[in-house]
Write a protein that holds these residues in place. Sequence first.
Motif, PDB file in Angstrom:
ATOM      1  N   MET A 142      21.518  20.976  50.625  1.00  0.00           N
ATOM      2  CA  MET A 142      20.793  19.907  51.303  1.00  0.00           C
ATOM      3  C   MET A 142      19.670  20.421  52.209  1.00  0.00           C
ATOM      4  O   MET A 142      19.440  19.901  53.290  1.00  0.00           O
ATOM      5  CB  MET A 142      21.756  19.028  52.108  1.00  0.00           C
ATOM      6  N   ILE A 143      18.987  21.439  51.791  1.00  0.00           N
ATOM      7  CA  ILE A 143      17.820  21.889  52.540  1.00  0.00           C
ATOM      8  C   ILE A 143      16.634  21.917  51.596  1.00  0.00           C
ATOM      9  O   ILE A 143      16.791  22.043  50.393  1.00  0.00           O
ATOM     10  CB  ILE A 143      18.009  23.277  53.187  1.00  0.00           C
ATOM     11  N   LEU A 144      15.480  21.769  52.162  1.00  0.00           N
ATOM     12  CA  LEU A 144      14.267  21.796  51.352  1.00  0.00           C
ATOM     13  C   LEU A 144      13.971  23.229  50.961  1.00  0.00           C
ATOM     14  O   LEU A 144      13.904  24.114  51.794  1.00  0.00           O
ATOM     15  CB  LEU A 144      13.106  21.208  52.149  1.00  0.00           C
ATOM     16  N   GLN A 145      13.826  23.459  49.682  1.00  0.00           N
ATOM     17  CA  GLN A 145      13.544  24.798  49.174  1.00  0.00           C
ATOM     18  C   GLN A 145      12.073  24.884  48.784  1.00  0.00           C
ATOM     19  O   GLN A 145      11.505  23.939  48.282  1.00  0.00           O
ATOM     20  CB  GLN A 145      14.389  25.082  47.924  1.00  0.00           C
ATOM     21  N   SER A 146      11.480  26.015  49.006  1.00  0.00           N
ATOM     22  CA  SER A 146      10.134  26.288  48.516  1.00  0.00           C
ATOM     23  C   SER A 146      10.003  27.794  48.373  1.00  0.00           C
ATOM     24  O   SER A 146       9.335  28.444  49.156  1.00  0.00           O
ATOM     25  CB  SER A 146       9.077  25.750  49.463  1.00  0.00           C
ATOM     26  N   GLU A 147      10.701  28.348  47.398  1.00  0.00           N
ATOM     27  CA  GLU A 147      10.664  29.782  47.184  1.00  0.00           C
ATOM     28  C   GLU A 147      10.746  30.066  45.696  1.00  0.00           C
ATOM     29  O   GLU A 147      11.213  29.242  44.932  1.00  0.00           O
ATOM     30  CB  GLU A 147      11.792  30.486  47.941  1.00  0.00           C
ATOM     31  N   ALA A 179       5.697  40.480  42.072  1.00  0.00           N
ATOM     32  CA  ALA A 179       6.206  41.411  43.081  1.00  0.00           C
ATOM     33  C   ALA A 179       5.567  41.177  44.441  1.00  0.00           C
ATOM     34  O   ALA A 179       6.069  41.651  45.456  1.00  0.00           O
ATOM     35  CB  ALA A 179       5.944  42.855  42.643  1.00  0.00           C
ATOM     36  N   ARG A 180       4.488  40.412  44.484  1.00  0.00           N
ATOM     37  CA  ARG A 180       3.801  40.139  45.747  1.00  0.00           C
ATOM     38  C   ARG A 180       4.175  38.773  46.316  1.00  0.00           C
ATOM     39  O   ARG A 180       3.538  38.290  47.254  1.00  0.00           O
ATOM     40  CB  ARG A 180       2.303  40.221  45.538  1.00  0.00           C
ATOM     41  N   ALA A 181       5.204  38.155  45.761  1.00  0.00           N
ATOM     42  CA  ALA A 181       5.616  36.819  46.205  1.00  0.00           C
ATOM     43  C   ALA A 181       6.044  36.837  47.666  1.00  0.00           C
ATOM     44  O   ALA A 181       6.478  37.853  48.200  1.00  0.00           O
ATOM     45  CB  ALA A 181       6.767  36.314  45.345  1.00  0.00           C
ATOM     46  N   GLU A 182       5.942  35.680  48.281  1.00  0.00           N
ATOM     47  CA  GLU A 182       6.283  35.522  49.688  1.00  0.00           C
ATOM     48  C   GLU A 182       7.247  34.346  49.834  1.00  0.00           C
ATOM     49  O   GLU A 182       7.113  33.340  49.161  1.00  0.00           O
ATOM     50  CB  GLU A 182       4.987  35.245  50.455  1.00  0.00           C
ATOM     51  N   SER A 183       8.206  34.492  50.729  1.00  0.00           N
ATOM     52  CA  SER A 183       9.193  33.432  50.937  1.00  0.00           C
ATOM     53  C   SER A 183       8.575  32.267  51.696  1.00  0.00           C
ATOM     54  O   SER A 183       7.472  32.373  52.239  1.00  0.00           O
ATOM     55  CB  SER A 183      10.395  33.975  51.729  1.00  0.00           C
ATOM     56  N   ALA A 184       9.302  31.162  51.744  1.00  0.00           N
ATOM     57  CA  ALA A 184       8.859  30.004  52.503  1.00  0.00           C
ATOM     58  C   ALA A 184       8.724  30.345  53.995  1.00  0.00           C
ATOM     59  O   ALA A 184       7.976  29.706  54.714  1.00  0.00           O
ATOM     60  CB  ALA A 184       9.842  28.848  52.313  1.00  0.00           C
ATOM     61  N   ARG A 185       9.432  31.381  54.434  1.00  0.00           N
ATOM     62  CA  ARG A 185       9.349  31.826  55.831  1.00  0.00           C
ATOM     63  C   ARG A 185       8.309  32.922  56.009  1.00  0.00           C
ATOM     64  O   ARG A 185       8.246  33.574  57.031  1.00  0.00           O
ATOM     65  CB  ARG A 185      10.713  32.324  56.287  1.00  0.00           C
ATOM     66  N   ASN A 189       2.571  48.519  52.853  1.00  0.00           N
ATOM     67  CA  ASN A 189       1.979  48.349  54.180  1.00  0.00           C
ATOM     68  C   ASN A 189       1.641  46.893  54.481  1.00  0.00           C
ATOM     69  O   ASN A 189       0.976  46.604  55.478  1.00  0.00           O
ATOM     70  CB  ASN A 189       0.724  49.208  54.322  1.00  0.00           C
ATOM     71  N   ARG A 190       2.094  45.993  53.623  1.00  0.00           N
ATOM     72  CA  ARG A 190       1.798  44.576  53.840  1.00  0.00           C
ATOM     73  C   ARG A 190       2.497  44.089  55.099  1.00  0.00           C
ATOM     74  O   ARG A 190       3.676  44.352  55.318  1.00  0.00           O
ATOM     75  CB  ARG A 190       2.260  43.757  52.637  1.00  0.00           C
ATOM     76  N   VAL A 191       1.766  43.353  55.880  1.00  0.00           N
ATOM     77  CA  VAL A 191       2.289  42.828  57.131  1.00  0.00           C
ATOM     78  C   VAL A 191       2.861  41.443  56.871  1.00  0.00           C
ATOM     79  O   VAL A 191       2.221  40.597  56.245  1.00  0.00           O
ATOM     80  CB  VAL A 191       1.171  42.763  58.196  1.00  0.00           C
ATOM     81  N   SER A 192       4.068  41.219  57.352  1.00  0.00           N
ATOM     82  CA  SER A 192       4.707  39.910  57.229  1.00  0.00           C
ATOM     83  C   SER A 192       3.980  38.915  58.125  1.00  0.00           C
ATOM     84  O   SER A 192       3.731  39.198  59.303  1.00  0.00           O
ATOM     85  CB  SER A 192       6.177  40.004  57.650  1.00  0.00           C
ATOM     86  N   ARG A 193       3.636  37.757  57.580  1.00  0.00           N
ATOM     87  CA  ARG A 193       2.982  36.724  58.390  1.00  0.00           C
ATOM     88  C   ARG A 193       3.950  36.111  59.397  1.00  0.00           C
ATOM     89  O   ARG A 193       3.535  35.508  60.368  1.00  0.00           O
ATOM     90  CB  ARG A 193       2.404  35.626  57.492  1.00  0.00           C
ATOM     91  N   ARG A 194       5.237  36.283  59.161  1.00  0.00           N
ATOM     92  CA  ARG A 194       6.222  35.697  60.070  1.00  0.00           C
ATOM     93  C   ARG A 194       6.395  36.534  61.329  1.00  0.00           C
ATOM     94  O   ARG A 194       6.377  36.013  62.432  1.00  0.00           O
ATOM     95  CB  ARG A 194       7.576  35.530  59.390  1.00  0.00           C
ATOM     96  N   ASP A 195       6.564  37.862  61.172  1.00  0.00           N
ATOM     97  CA  ASP A 195       6.867  38.676  62.351  1.00  0.00           C
ATOM     98  C   ASP A 195       5.858  39.783  62.619  1.00  0.00           C
ATOM     99  O   ASP A 195       5.987  40.529  63.572  1.00  0.00           O
ATOM    100  CB  ASP A 195       8.269  39.270  62.256  1.00  0.00           C
ATOM    101  N   GLY A 196       4.845  39.910  61.766  1.00  0.00           N
ATOM    102  CA  GLY A 196       3.806  40.901  61.992  1.00  0.00           C
ATOM    103  C   GLY A 196       4.214  42.332  61.685  1.00  0.00           C
ATOM    104  O   GLY A 196       3.500  43.253  62.041  1.00  0.00           O
ATOM    105  N   GLY A 197       5.344  42.529  61.031  1.00  0.00           N
ATOM    106  CA  GLY A 197       5.827  43.879  60.752  1.00  0.00           C
ATOM    107  C   GLY A 197       5.631  44.290  59.309  1.00  0.00           C
ATOM    108  O   GLY A 197       5.433  43.469  58.426  1.00  0.00           O
ATOM    109  N   THR A 198       5.679  45.605  59.100  1.00  0.00           N
ATOM    110  CA  THR A 198       5.660  46.167  57.760  1.00  0.00           C
ATOM    111  C   THR A 198       7.106  46.492  57.378  1.00  0.00           C
ATOM    112  O   THR A 198       7.988  46.446  58.239  1.00  0.00           O
ATOM    113  CB  THR A 198       4.813  47.459  57.714  1.00  0.00           C
ATOM    114  N   PRO A 199       7.367  46.861  56.129  1.00  0.00           N
ATOM    115  CA  PRO A 199       8.752  47.182  55.750  1.00  0.00           C
ATOM    116  C   PRO A 199       9.374  48.307  56.576  1.00  0.00           C
ATOM    117  O   PRO A 199      10.579  48.325  56.793  1.00  0.00           O
ATOM    118  CB  PRO A 199       8.635  47.577  54.277  1.00  0.00           C
ATOM    119  N   LEU A 200       8.567  49.235  57.063  1.00  0.00           N
ATOM    120  CA  LEU A 200       9.117  50.329  57.866  1.00  0.00           C
ATOM    121  C   LEU A 200       9.334  49.947  59.331  1.00  0.00           C
ATOM    122  O   LEU A 200       9.987  50.665  60.067  1.00  0.00           O
ATOM    123  CB  LEU A 200       8.197  51.562  57.816  1.00  0.00           C
TER     124      LEU A 200
END
Length: 177
Positions: A75-80, A105-111, A139-150
């Motif tokens: 019962m949650i809205l999905q968009s992934e 491989a470059r997909a991004e989650s709803a978050r 080295n891609r920066v997450s739009r959610r938290d501004g971090g890279t995988p490392l």
Amino acid sequence: MGRTAKRRRWTAWILVFGGLLAIGWLGDILGESWLAGNMHLYEAIDRGDVEAVRSLLGQGKDPNSRFNGIRETDMILQSETPLLHALSRGHEAIAVLLLERGADARAESARHDPALHVAVSQGMTDAVRVLLAMGADPNRVSRRDGGTPLWLRAGGDRVARTMTPEIRTLLVNAGAK
């Protein structure tokens, strides 16, 4: 035709569409696939059923489509994408299968978490390896938290525990900074 008449006509169509949808006729008229999209693929991923996912992909289900809708199971809205759905639920074998069948491989989650970030946070070594091989940016920066995988601070101790030496080496060898 005046403004009021146009509103009445749109209201009538909305009521007809909603009524058909409510009683299930719209699914019969348009076909279940129009309404459900890849719902069956998402349900197989939820169950962790690799063979069902393989079969559905063989039937032409799109590994890059997004399911947008409310499912009775959560019962949650999905968009992934199916890939992000598999990664976020810890189904590494399914994630690798989806990538082999053309998932982005470059997909991004709803978050707004890139797939590589999710795989790293879940400790999925094979998925990280395949994502990097298929062009995920280390080295891609997450739009959610501004971090890279490392960058471990965003996920705290949980990410630090899942960041195995092998995953760290894969990222560094791929050019992660």
